[in-house]
Write a protein that holds these residues in place. Sequence first.
Motif, PDB file in Angstrom:
ATOM      1  N   GLY A   1       1.042  -1.661  -0.098  1.00 16.99           N
ATOM      2  CA  GLY A   1       0.373  -0.078  -0.174  1.00 16.99           C
ATOM      3  C   GLY A   1       0.595   1.340   0.250  1.00 16.99           C
TER       4      GLY A   1
ATOM      5  N   ARG B   1      -2.118   9.437   5.606  1.00 20.96           N
ATOM      6  CA  ARG B   1      -3.297   8.298   5.935  1.00 20.96           C
ATOM      7  C   ARG B   1      -2.637   7.336   4.978  1.00 20.96           C
ATOM      8  NH1 ARG B   1      -7.504  12.886   3.093  1.00 20.96           N
ATOM      9  NH2 ARG B   1      -8.490  13.465   5.452  1.00 20.96           N
TER      10      ARG B   1
ATOM     11  N   HIS C   1      -3.286   3.365   1.722  1.00 14.32           N
ATOM     12  CA  HIS C   1      -4.635   3.434   0.346  1.00 14.32           C
ATOM     13  C   HIS C   1      -3.783   1.856   0.614  1.00 14.32           C
ATOM     14  CE1 HIS C   1      -6.187   7.014   0.421  1.00 14.32           C
ATOM     15  NE2 HIS C   1      -4.368   7.765   0.167  1.00 14.32           N
TER      16      HIS C   1
END
Length: 196
Positions: A48, A78, A80
């Motif tokens: 990720g 963050r 992902h």
Amino acid sequence: MTGKSQIADRIAARGASRSAAAAAVDAVLGEITSALAAGERVTLTGFGTFEAAGRAARTARNPRTGEALEVSATTVARFHPGATLRARVAGGSGEPLGAVPDLGSLQGLTASEPTPVETPVPAATSSVKAKSPGGATGKAAAAAKAKAKAKKADVKKRADAAKKADAKKRADAKKAQKKADAKKSSSKSKGKGKKK
């Protein structure tokens, strides 16, 4: 719950020393943290992407009082997930990928090397030692399983008690109705006898 300590144990079970595995985990997390703090994007192919993202200033509400609060702009981390990670999680495959081919290079790391940022381990997981390289198959998993089993038994016991209480209420209501009907018919038959 799996934490840094359990991850280091799993790596050590695949061929590295425990101290080298712990140092490697600390080093990787430290580098990711440093890169994010510098505003860089970290991409681990298949796993990720971590990135620092700005969050604008906003007005929020205190849920207890309803009072408006000004929240200043900030930067948040963050994550992902990558395609491989998404596929493994969706498939429920918790099996390790196998032996890491070259853990000999980890032997040069020592746990005493400083890392730029230390990520704290929650107190609840730091006291739990995994019994096997499988991680959560130790005391914590056994305790969680026992707790879930006890909760299920308690729910079943309550449901059974509620069913019994409901059945008893219905039976008592039927008895009372029969008694009332019998009393009614008895009083009717007495009344007929007097009219004659």
